[in-house]
Design an enzyme around this catalytic site. Structure first.
Site, PDB file in Angstrom:
ATOM      1  N   HIS A   1       0.838  -1.191   0.000  1.00 24.75           N
ATOM      2  CA  HIS A   1       0.000   0.000   0.000  1.00 24.75           C
ATOM      3  C   HIS A   1       0.882   1.253   0.000  1.00 24.75           C
ATOM      4  O   HIS A   1       2.073   1.191   0.307  1.00 24.75           O
ATOM      5  CB  HIS A   1      -0.938   0.030   1.219  1.00 24.75           C
ATOM      6  CG  HIS A   1      -0.216   0.150   2.524  1.00 24.75           C
ATOM      7  ND1 HIS A   1       0.482  -0.892   3.093  1.00 24.75           N
ATOM      8  CD2 HIS A   1      -0.082   1.201   3.383  1.00 24.75           C
ATOM      9  CE1 HIS A   1       1.013  -0.506   4.234  1.00 24.75           C
ATOM     10  NE2 HIS A   1       0.693   0.778   4.434  1.00 24.75           N
TER      11      HIS A   1
ATOM     12  N   ASP B   1       0.641   5.053   1.879  1.00 20.10           N
ATOM     13  CA  ASP B   1      -0.073   5.523   3.062  1.00 20.10           C
ATOM     14  C   ASP B   1      -1.252   6.435   2.735  1.00 20.10           C
ATOM     15  O   ASP B   1      -1.105   7.436   2.025  1.00 20.10           O
ATOM     16  CB  ASP B   1       0.890   6.262   4.007  1.00 20.10           C
ATOM     17  CG  ASP B   1       1.753   5.314   4.819  1.00 20.10           C
ATOM     18  OD1 ASP B   1       1.343   4.155   5.008  1.00 20.10           O
ATOM     19  OD2 ASP B   1       2.841   5.742   5.274  1.00 20.10           O
TER      20      ASP B   1
ATOM     21  N   HIS C   1       4.720   0.274   0.176  1.00 19.71           N
ATOM     22  CA  HIS C   1       5.471  -0.473   1.172  1.00 19.71           C
ATOM     23  C   HIS C   1       4.618  -1.585   1.769  1.00 19.71           C
ATOM     24  O   HIS C   1       3.402  -1.624   1.588  1.00 19.71           O
ATOM     25  CB  HIS C   1       6.046   0.447   2.259  1.00 19.71           C
ATOM     26  CG  HIS C   1       5.016   1.283   2.957  1.00 19.71           C
ATOM     27  ND1 HIS C   1       4.459   2.415   2.402  1.00 19.71           N
ATOM     28  CD2 HIS C   1       4.446   1.164   4.184  1.00 19.71           C
ATOM     29  CE1 HIS C   1       3.596   2.956   3.246  1.00 19.71           C
ATOM     30  NE2 HIS C   1       3.563   2.205   4.335  1.00 19.71           N
TER      31      HIS C   1
ATOM     32  N   ARG D   1       5.236   6.380  13.400  1.00 18.46           N
ATOM     33  CA  ARG D   1       5.141   7.004  12.076  1.00 18.46           C
ATOM     34  C   ARG D   1       4.720   8.464  12.203  1.00 18.46           C
ATOM     35  O   ARG D   1       3.780   8.785  12.941  1.00 18.46           O
ATOM     36  CB  ARG D   1       4.120   6.246  11.211  1.00 18.46           C
ATOM     37  CG  ARG D   1       4.079   6.728   9.768  1.00 18.46           C
ATOM     38  CD  ARG D   1       3.041   5.966   8.974  1.00 18.46           C
ATOM     39  NE  ARG D   1       1.710   6.571   9.069  1.00 18.46           N
ATOM     40  CZ  ARG D   1       0.608   6.049   8.544  1.00 18.46           C
ATOM     41  NH1 ARG D   1       0.672   4.880   7.918  1.00 18.46           N
ATOM     42  NH2 ARG D   1      -0.549   6.657   8.652  1.00 18.46           N
TER      43      ARG D   1
END
Length: 301
Positions: free
Chosen positions: A96, A98, A251, A266
């Site tokens: 995916h 983000d 990623h 994150r």
């Protein structure tokens, strides 16, 4: 300016960066050099960083305004811009980019190692610009013309076969606000002019095609993104930070650590509205993400 040492990790993606202390405020020349390295390598790895949540946010802020942690998922307590990517909350073992289900997904993401398993738990990062360049010309022409609907309202967060009471609650939180956004399948990077395949797990349907037809087309294009030569396989070490360009990568967090504790924090940088090869911008179908992210000004390549 810091004396940067930038060393490629693979031919198509990734570089290790040394010679800079990212726990300190950075001058404009250093930030520009890091931005250029990110444009070239798509993902940058920093070793031996001494950052807390405040420091990670300060570093990410060099590249633009920050988003909040997530449109629907809770932040770290006391740090509204920090999302705990925690194995106890579930695993993101699907390719995916983000938060592509909102109108302007983050332009860049930073991940910082907090708790690591003794083995496994790698993060894979793929270069979607390299994937686009590898498409045969007929497929490239087709991809240039396509748009896809991205949504958070499907089983990305909680695979159906694993749903129990706890995971059902996680899914309910993840989809508490439903988003659907149409993005170009080929996005033009606003800084470099590169074209990249802007798809991944949140892309669920190609506009104008049935679900079944969409799946076949998206799987075909995705097969180029995940070619081994396009992937950085990052094995985490303590006190590391990875910065990657969310506009032109995908990623995948590898679930290969026997459910041992694993946590990364994150912080994401607000992005611009994606633009396709014909200059048309993405458009929202459902859901307003104004509470999550400001819209970054697009800069012409």
């Amino acid at each position: 300016m810091s004396t940067l040492d930038i060393r490629k990790v693979t031919a198509h993606i990734g570089a290790h960066v040394s010679g800079v202390d990212i726990s300190q405020p950075l001058d404009g020349e250093t930030v520009a050099a890091l931005r250029e390295a990110l444009n070239v390598h798509k993902a940058l790895v920093f070793d031996d960083v001494r950052l807390d949540d405040v420091g990670q946010q300060a570093f990410a802020r060099h590249f633009g305004d920050l988003t909040s942690a997530h449109p629907t998922v809770a932040a770290v307590e006391g740090a509204p811009n920090v999302l705990p990517v925690d194995s106890e909350r579930g695993v993101a073992n699907q390719w995916h980019t983000d938060v592509t289900f909102v109108l302007n997904p983050p332009q860049a993401s930073t991940l910082r190692s907090i708790t690591l398993p003794p083995y496994g738990g790698e993060t894979l990062i793929a270069n979607s610009a390299a994937a686009y360049r590898q498409l045969p010309q007929p497929l490239r022409t087709l991809a240039d013309s396509l748009w896809a609907e991205h949504t958070n309202d499907y089983d990305y967060a909680v695979p159906a076969e694993e749903i129990d009471e706890e995971r059902a609650a996680q899914r309910a939180r993840f989809t508490s606000i439903k988003f659907r956004t149409a993005h170009p399948v080929v996005r033009v990077h606003p800084l470099t002019g590169e074209r990249g395949l802007f798809i991944g797990g949140f892309a669920q349907r190609v506009v104008g095609l049935s679900v079944g037809e969409s799946r076949k087309v998206l799987e075909l294009l995705q097969s180029y993104v995940v070619r081994p030569e396009n992937i950085l396989r990052h094995r985490w070490s303590p006190n590391q930070l990875v910065l990657f360009d969310n506009r032109i990568t995908q990623h995948y967090a590898v679930d290969n650590y026997d459910k041992l504790p694993r946590r990364l924090n994150r912080v994401t940088v607000a992005g611009d509205v994606p633009v396709g090869v014909e200059g048309k911008e993405s458009y929202s179908i459902e859901g307003d993400a104004a509470h999550y992210t400001p819209v970054a000004a697009a800069v012409a390549a």
